[in-house]
Every structure is written in C-alpha cells, then in structure tokens.
Design an enzyme around this catalytic site. Structure first.
Site, mmCIF file in Angstrom:
data_model
loop_
_atom_site.group_PDB
_atom_site.id
_atom_site.type_symbol
_atom_site.label_atom_id
_atom_site.label_comp_id
_atom_site.label_asym_id
_atom_site.label_seq_id
_atom_site.Cartn_x
_atom_site.Cartn_y
_atom_site.Cartn_z
ATOM 1 N N ASP A 335 0.866 -1.168 0.000
ATOM 2 C CA ASP A 335 0.000 0.000 0.000
ATOM 3 C C ASP A 335 0.914 1.232 0.000
ATOM 4 O O ASP A 335 2.062 1.156 0.472
ATOM 5 C CB ASP A 335 -0.880 -0.027 1.251
ATOM 6 N N ASP A 337 0.053 4.940 0.917
ATOM 7 C CA ASP A 337 -0.087 5.966 1.951
ATOM 8 C C ASP A 337 -0.126 5.356 3.346
ATOM 9 O O ASP A 337 -0.908 4.450 3.632
ATOM 10 C CB ASP A 337 -1.351 6.794 1.700
ATOM 11 N N ASN A 378 -5.318 2.671 -3.404
ATOM 12 C CA ASN A 378 -6.582 3.361 -3.694
ATOM 13 C C ASN A 378 -6.328 4.865 -3.777
ATOM 14 O O ASN A 378 -5.737 5.451 -2.852
ATOM 15 C CB ASN A 378 -7.601 3.112 -2.575
ATOM 16 N N GLN A 379 -6.776 5.493 -4.864
ATOM 17 C CA GLN A 379 -6.619 6.940 -5.025
ATOM 18 C C GLN A 379 -7.933 7.536 -5.517
ATOM 19 O O GLN A 379 -8.059 8.040 -6.631
ATOM 20 C CB GLN A 379 -5.472 7.231 -6.007
ATOM 21 N N SER A 380 -8.957 7.479 -4.644
ATOM 22 C CA SER A 380 -10.291 7.932 -5.026
ATOM 23 C C SER A 380 -10.390 9.449 -5.182
ATOM 24 O O SER A 380 -11.400 9.965 -5.648
ATOM 25 C CB SER A 380 -11.314 7.459 -3.992
ATOM 26 N N ARG A 423 -10.897 -1.478 -6.426
ATOM 27 C CA ARG A 423 -10.736 -0.717 -5.190
ATOM 28 C C ARG A 423 -10.681 -1.665 -3.998
ATOM 29 O O ARG A 423 -11.573 -2.487 -3.766
ATOM 30 C CB ARG A 423 -11.898 0.271 -5.025
#
Length: 502
Positions: A335, A337, A378-380, A423
């Site tokens: 992951d 972040d 994940n970069q929503s 996601r």
C-alpha cells in the site's frame, strides 16, 4: 558528450585508518569539478570518538553504519547521496592530481553505461623484486570492477538494491554487484582517471588471514555456478590443489599413527604427495620474489598453512550455503499511503511526499534479494475531483525518486460508488499486479496499514502483513491477527518476508 557535466558524490567506507586523511586531502587538492558531497561512512562497530578528518573545502559528511562490513557501509553512503553518479573509493587510495578533471569526462558517457572503473596503479619498489604480498596488491591493476575506485549511476544502484550485505568482507561484494548490473543490461566501462593504491603494511601471517575470503567464494559459486571466476575475469584458482594438499597431509598424519601393515606405505606415499604439492606452491611464490631471508621464511611457513586454512574457510562457506533458505515470495506489494509514505489526504503536491521511517531500507533489502516489488493503492481523490491524474502521476514520480523503482504500480482512481473490482478491499489491484509480474497472487505478499489491505490480499489468495499506524483501528488489528500477520514496523515485516536473510 553533454554540455553540463554529470553530478557525482563520493562514498568512502572506513574503519578509521590513518590513510583516510590522505584520500580526503588528495581529493581536496585536485582541480576540476568537485563532488556534490563526500560521504565518509564510519564502519567501526562501537566508535569511542568521532573520526579525525582533515580540514578541506569539500562538503564532507560522516555517516555511521554500525560495523556491518564494507557492503553495508557503502549502501549506507549511496542511499543518502542525491547525485546522478556515486563514486566509491577505498580509504587507502590516492586519487591522481587531475582526478576530478578526469572523472568529469569519465562520467559523461552514454545512457547505456551503468558503471565506470578507474585505472588502478600500484607503486612497487624499483630496487628489488616485489614480495608475494606486493604482487597480490598489484593484481588490482588488472582486476575487473573493484570498488577501490568505481562509479555507479545512482539509478542502477536503486534498481538492483546496491551491494549484497551477505558478503561480510571487502572481497567479492564488488564483483557480485557488477555481475548483477550487467545482467540487467547495463554496460561497465573503464575510464581515463588514475587512482593509486599503495601496498598496505602486512604482518607475517597476512596471507593466511586473507584465506577467510574463501567462504565468500562459496557464495559466488552458489549464486553464479561453477564458472563464476571466468565471469569476473579471474583464472581457475587453487582450490582443488589446496584440497589435494590438505587431504594428502591428513592421510599422511593419520597413517603415520597407525600400526596396521600397509599404513606405513600409505603414510610414505601421502607424505611424498604432500611434499611435492607444497614444494610446487612454495616455489611458485618464491621464484618471482626478492628471496630475502625474511621473505623466504614467510613463504615457507605460510605455504604450509595456507592450503588447510583455505580449505577450512571454503568448507565453512559451503556448509553455510547448505542451510535451508526460506522460500522468497514471488513479489511483495505495498500500500502507498501510511505504509511507504506519510498519508496526506488526497495529496496532489509532490513536495508533501515524506517516506515512512524504514521504508527505503526495507525496499532496498528486497531489491538486493531480487524480489519484485510493487504498489497497490486506492486513489479515489481522482474520482472525487480533488486531484487530477496528472497530479497523481507527479506524486507517484516523487515517490519513485525518494524510494527507488518499482516493478509494478497499480492505482484505483474510483470511489466507493463506482462498484469496481479494483478498489481495495476488492482483490483487483493485487490480481493486476500479479498478472503484470507474471506470478500467481498466491505467491505474493501484501503489506499495508488498513483492514482493506488485508481483506484485498485474502480475497486474492495472497499473504498479508498489517503494519499498524496510529490511524489503524483496533478492530482492524484484531481481525488481522486471525487472518494475516501483524508486524510493528515495515522493517520487521520484510524481515519476516525474507526469513531473516541478510
């Protein structure tokens, strides 16, 4: 080739020898483009006092590596450097007066060149023949890719993880790195700069103590096969003759102590074989030398001791290689972040990228062990309109610059409402990464800081390791203890992945 000279840093590992001051003064007295910085890596296990460094106009910094050997010391140095090239110097060499001018030309090479070696000059006495120890040092003048003076592109070191710290001595770790760099498709060349390597003072049994390097030869054989010497430009070595000499001597001693008929004949035959082999080794070392009384005595004693000592160290190395080695994963996926970099919600600003403590070292360990690494993130914020895809690309580029290259990079730019399969906690990102790496998800390890990372790994059939932060919820940790593993730091997670491998 280019109008602007390449930027370079100098890394000098040391155990505090007095010759270090000579290296720094020689660099300082040079003319031409200076290094961006000189990183002196203090590799003393428990230094009682700071290193005594001469005053220079160069930007000299001291780094500590904890006495883990030259490979670890060089890694500690280049990972701090921020230049296009990193030049490794030994702490007992003397750069030529025009070294800085020459290296600027040496490093101005094609993009396919990954490393550039200096021409090494070893001063020998002009009034007599060189001793055995002096001839051994003179062998550096024809050796391939030695780090007495060797420059590597930093991106090359990033890609391969640097020096393999399994090598505990200043022996073979440089050849191992060169072979790995060549295997990645980079060219290694010899430049025009000249560096002098004086003969280091040696005690009576120095050549016997040097046989400890035979344990590292066993590592090279394991990694590169029986013909590894050819690949680094060396001859066949004397391992077989040393074994024959040692076996003959052991049989002679054993048989001489026996009382059964025939043992005396066996002792006589083996003693003769041992004498012939030892005499050949002794003459090979004596004839080219000065043949002074002191040198003759040294050669006589050490020629008897070297074969069994060399065999002992080689067997020790081979036995160590036989120990069961943990099976490495096909890939480790991270992951982004709060696992590799500090989480800044919906960050589109590269200047806010801050690596997590220990992340760079953990990634480099995997690179050294040739374990593919990737990011699944994940970069929503893209779907929410809080950052653009170009913003995301800029941040990811800064992550690569700070943490080194990755073999795959998978990002989900959707939000929860999209109902996508990528996601997290859906397994899509992990499956896509495994497909790109041509491995099975079941052979991968996923390292993250949230329950979604663990759930995605489990859904894909991969192994998961949770590294909690202050933002990780207690129930996520509890759940991970049932379905995955929990590690206190990213370094501890990679330690588990590699099973304690160096």
């Amino acid at each position: 080739m280019s109008a602007q000279r390449p930027r370079y840093a100098v890394v000098i590992p040391t155990t505090g020898r007095a010759s270090l001051a000579t290296v720094l003064r020689a660099l300082d007295a040079n003319t031409g483009q200076p290094p961006e910085e000189v990183l002196v890596v203090d590799d003393r296990p428990q230094p009682a006092a700071p290193l005594e460094l001469p005053e220079t106009e160069l930007p000299v910094w001291t780094v500590r590596s904890g006495g883990r050997g030259p490979a670890a010391a060089r890694n500690a140095g280049w990972r701090i450097a921020d230049s296009e090239w990193v030049v490794f110097l030994d702490d007992d060499v003397v750069p030529d007066p025009s070294w800085r001018e020459q290296i600027a030309e040496d490093l101005d090479v094609g993009s396919d060149v990954g490393a550039c070696q200096a021409t090494i000059r070893v001063p020998l006495p002009g009034d007599r023949r060189p001793t055995d120890w002096e001839r051994g040092t003179a062998g550096l003048t024809t050796a391939w890719w030695i780090t007495a003076d060797m420059a590597y592109r930093r991106e090359v070191l990033d890609a391969c993880g640097g020096f393999d710290e399994e090598f505990p001595r200043a022996f073979r770790e440089d050849a191992d790195l060169a072979l790995r760099v060549q295997a990645m498709g980079w060219r290694l060349v010899t430049g025009s700069r000249i560096t002098e390597h004086p003969v280091r003072p040696a005690g009576f049994l120095a050549s016997v103590r040097a046989q400890a390097g035979n344990a590292d030869n066993a590592i090279m054989r394991r990694k590169y096969g029986r013909r590894w010497r050819r690949r680094i430009g060396e001859g066949p070595g004397r391992t077989r003759r040393h074994f024959a000499t040692t076996v003959a001597g052991l049989i002679a001693l054993t048989a001489a102590c026996g009382r059964r008929p025939g043992w005396r004949a066996a002792a006589k035959f083996s003693a003769t074989a041992w004498s012939v082999l030892t005499a050949e080794f002794l003459l090979r070392r004596i004839l080219p030398g000065p043949r002074t009384p002191g040198e003759l005595a040294r050669m006589a004693v050490t020629s008897v001791l070297i074969p069994p000592v060399a065999c002992w160290h080689r067997l020790r190395g081979e036995v160590r290689n036989l120990r069961p080695r943990p099976r490495k994963p096909a890939a480790v996926l991270f992951d982004r972040d709060d696992t590799l970099i500090r989480d800044v919600p919906y960050n589109g600003d590269p200047t806010k990228v801050r690596p997590m403590r220990g992340a760079r070292g953990a990634l480099d360990r995997l690179r050294v062990h040739r374990v593919p690494i990737g990011i699944v993130s994940n970069q929503s914020g893209v779907a929410r309109g809080l950052l653009s895809e170009s913003d995301l690309a800029a941040v990811n580029a800064e992550v690569r610059r700070r943490l080194g290259p990755f073999d795959t990079w998978q990002c989900c730019v959707h939000d929860e409402a999209a109902g996508c399969g990528c996601r997290k906690p859906a397994p899509g990102l992990i499956e896509r990464a495994a497909t790109q790496l041509r491995v099975s998800p079941r052979d991968c390890v996923v390292v993250g800081d949230t329950g979604a990372d663990v759930e995605a790994a489990v859904a894909a059939g991969a192994k998961a390791i949770l590294v909690p932060t202050e933002r990780t919820r207690a129930e996520e940790i509890t759940s991970a203890l049932l379905t995955a593993e929990v590690a206190p730091t990213i370094e501890a997670a990679i330690e588990r992945v590699l099973g304690g491998s160096s």
